[in-house]
Design an enzyme around this catalytic site. Structure first.
Site, PDB file in Angstrom:
ATOM      1  CE  LYS A  97      34.881  38.507  43.532  1.00 51.94           C
ATOM      2  NZ  LYS A  97      35.818  39.634  43.311  1.00 51.94           N
ATOM      3  CB  THR A  98      32.235  38.088  36.786  1.00 54.70           C
ATOM      4  OG1 THR A  98      31.865  38.721  38.016  1.00 54.70           O
ATOM      5  CG2 THR A  98      31.011  37.900  35.918  1.00 54.70           C
ATOM      6  CG  ASP A 116      28.848  38.977  41.867  1.00 57.16           C
ATOM      7  OD1 ASP A 116      29.793  38.607  42.583  1.00 57.16           O
ATOM      8  OD2 ASP A 116      28.867  40.027  41.198  1.00 57.16           O
ATOM      9  CB  THR A 139      34.409  41.163  48.610  1.00 56.84           C
ATOM     10  OG1 THR A 139      33.283  41.216  49.491  1.00 56.84           O
ATOM     11  CG2 THR A 139      34.070  41.809  47.291  1.00 56.84           C
ATOM     12  NE  ARG A 144      35.104  45.561  37.212  1.00 56.37           N
ATOM     13  CZ  ARG A 144      34.581  44.820  38.182  1.00 56.37           C
ATOM     14  NH1 ARG A 144      34.667  45.220  39.430  1.00 56.37           N
ATOM     15  NH2 ARG A 144      33.969  43.690  37.906  1.00 56.37           N
TER      16      ARG A 144
HETATM   17  P1  ADP Z   1      35.123  40.441  39.583  1.00 57.86           P
HETATM   18  O1  ADP Z   1      33.988  39.542  39.209  1.00 57.86           O
HETATM   19  O2  ADP Z   1      36.139  39.769  40.467  1.00 57.86           O
HETATM   20  O3  ADP Z   1      34.680  41.763  40.146  1.00 57.86           O
HETATM   21  P2  ADP Z   1      35.569  40.569  36.722  1.00 57.86           P
HETATM   22  O4  ADP Z   1      35.619  39.119  36.386  1.00 57.86           O
HETATM   23  O5  ADP Z   1      34.312  41.304  36.408  1.00 57.86           O
HETATM   24  O6  ADP Z   1      35.954  40.784  38.263  1.00 57.86           O
HETATM   25  O7  ADP Z   1      36.828  41.246  35.987  1.00 57.86           O
HETATM   26  C1  ADP Z   1      36.884  42.630  35.721  1.00 57.86           C
HETATM   27  C2  ADP Z   1      37.522  42.886  34.376  1.00 57.86           C
HETATM   28  O8  ADP Z   1      38.905  42.560  34.469  1.00 57.86           O
HETATM   29  C3  ADP Z   1      36.946  42.027  33.250  1.00 57.86           C
HETATM   30  O9  ADP Z   1      36.396  42.863  32.273  1.00 57.86           O
HETATM   31  C4  ADP Z   1      38.110  41.308  32.619  1.00 57.86           C
HETATM   32  O10 ADP Z   1      38.273  41.761  31.304  1.00 57.86           O
HETATM   33  C5  ADP Z   1      39.321  41.744  33.375  1.00 57.86           C
HETATM   34  N1  ADP Z   1      40.062  40.604  33.918  1.00 57.86           N
HETATM   35  C6  ADP Z   1      39.925  40.087  35.159  1.00 57.86           C
HETATM   36  N2  ADP Z   1      40.802  39.099  35.349  1.00 57.86           N
HETATM   37  C7  ADP Z   1      41.506  38.979  34.214  1.00 57.86           C
HETATM   38  C8  ADP Z   1      42.590  38.120  33.816  1.00 57.86           C
HETATM   39  N3  ADP Z   1      43.111  37.230  34.654  1.00 57.86           N
HETATM   40  N4  ADP Z   1      43.065  38.248  32.568  1.00 57.86           N
HETATM   41  C9  ADP Z   1      42.560  39.192  31.732  1.00 57.86           C
HETATM   42  N5  ADP Z   1      41.563  40.038  32.057  1.00 57.86           N
HETATM   43  C10 ADP Z   1      41.038  39.942  33.280  1.00 57.86           C
END
Ligand code: ADP
Length: 346
Positions: free
Chosen positions: A73-74, A118, A167, A226
């Site tokens: 998401k981030t 977030d 979430t 992650r």
């Molecule tokens: P969320 O915000 O949903 O908790 P993040 O955006 O922080 O998740 O993603 C977590 C990690 O996973 C990041 O460091 C990123 O490198 C990796 N990641 C997430 N989605 C992808 C994707 N589609 N392709 C490559 N890496 C990804």
């Protein structure tokens, strides 16, 4: 208020190891939509919306991203800003404590900029209400003082794009949900997609990784990029210290065994969660509060982090009366049922 325009945002007070992890994780984030692995339908739609917004020269509609933690998401919020060639400001909902802080965030945004909030379900009611007018009419109404002496004024805002992450959409109020023009749900990734992510990360981290090792890590990463990246980094440590640094299939299996991540990808807390339902509560049904108390884990962690994957994989069932361990959970933990589904003793 922890606000930043960088995807890392580790607190300056965080211990060094934690900061290094956060920086390393940030270095693995894809920065363009074309590098974002998996979620093809979602990525295709976002490409269209971004192109349309760029062609119109206006702000992209507000976007709600939802799905379990670690699915991107981030990452997507930063990618959207990059694709739109706009600035991004990041805020964590609980840190926006009052209307003044919200106004401070909003007034700094330039035309078309992205505000990423977030855990948007954790906004206070007052802040949330003020966000409505900001999202809809690009203004914020301020009042100073009380009663007849009160003065009111309106602050105009530049049209901006709010990207909210949560979430679970069930945690958002109806009025909040209805103000997002674009809803994007992130699903767990397939092992193939995760293997691609792991290989991409290995290249960035300069790790020698074989294809079978990438697949082994991907299969056990609970559908979550992650987790896949974390397992890769830990497995790299084992390969460096115990071997010649090459992460091959045997090294990956050895590292995963040491990390206590089993064949299904469950870790110690996942297994303990199922074990408590079975051994302490006779297989369920058991309420989430009772589980949180027994496990000494916050209810939110159980509901947001642990349960969604166990439900999706059929280890757990949710009923009106509480959580139940399924046959698959018993088989996986090699435990025998001592009660029937209605609670009767065998
Ligand atoms: P969320 O915000 O949903 O908790 P993040 O955006 O922080 O998740 O993603 C977590 C990690 O996973 C990041 O460091 C990123 O490198 C990796 N990641 C997430 N989605 C992808 C994707 N589609 N392709 C490559 N890496 C990804």
């Amino acid at each position: 208020m922890p606000i930043s325009s960088s995807p890392t945002d580790p607190s300056p007070l965080a211990p060094t190891a934690e900061r290094t992890e956060a920086l390393e994780e940030a270095s693995l984030r894809p920065t363009r939509l074309r590098d974002f692995v998996g979620q093809p339908a979602l990525v295709e739609n976002l490409e269209v919306y971004v192109k349309a917004a760029l062609a119109r020269g206006g702000a992209l509609d507000h976007v709600l991203l939802f799905g379990p933690p670690g699915l991107g998401k981030t990452t997507l919020a930063f990618i959207l800003a990059q694709e739109l060639r706009k600035e991004i400001t990041v805020a964590h909902a609980p840190a926006i404590e009052h209307k003044g802080q919200l106004a401070a965030l909003l007034t700094k945004l330039g035309p078309g900029d992205v505000l990423f909030i977030d855990e948007i379900h954790r906004l206070s009611a007052v802040v949330e209400e003020n966000l409505y007018t900001a999202m809809e009419d690009f203004r914020i109404d301020m009042v100073q003082g009380d009663g007849p002496m009160a003065t009111a004024w309106t602050i105009p805002l530049s049209p901006f794009t709010l990207v909210g992450a949560t979430t679970r959409t069930g945690l958002l109020t109806g009025p909040m949900l209805s103000r997002f023009g674009i809803d994007a749900r992130l699903d767990y990734y397939s092992p193939d997609s995760l293997a691609r992510i792991v290989k991409r990360s290995a290249t960035i981290l300069d790790v020698r990784l074989t294809d079978p090792a990438a697949m082994e890590i991907a299969r056990r990463a609970r559908g979550t990029p992650r987790i896949a990246n974390r397992l890769l980094r830990r497995a790299r440590d084992f390969a460096e210290v115990l071997g010649d640094g090459t992460l091959d299939h045997d090294a990956a299996k050895e590292a995963l065994a040491r990390l206590e991540v089993d064949e299904a990808g469950l870790d110690e807390l996942n297994r303990r969660f199922l074990r408590v339902i079975i051994e302490t509560y006779g297989g369920g049904p058991v309420g989430i509060e009772a589980l949180a108390a027994t496990l000494s884990e916050p209810r939110d962690t159980l509901e947001d982090v642990i349960e969604p994957f166990l439900l999706q994989q059929g280890f757990l069932a949710r009923t009106a009366r509480g959580r139940l361990a399924t046959d698959r959970a018993y088989e996986h933990l090699a435990l025998k049922r001592t009660r029937g589904p209605q609670g009767q003793l065998f």
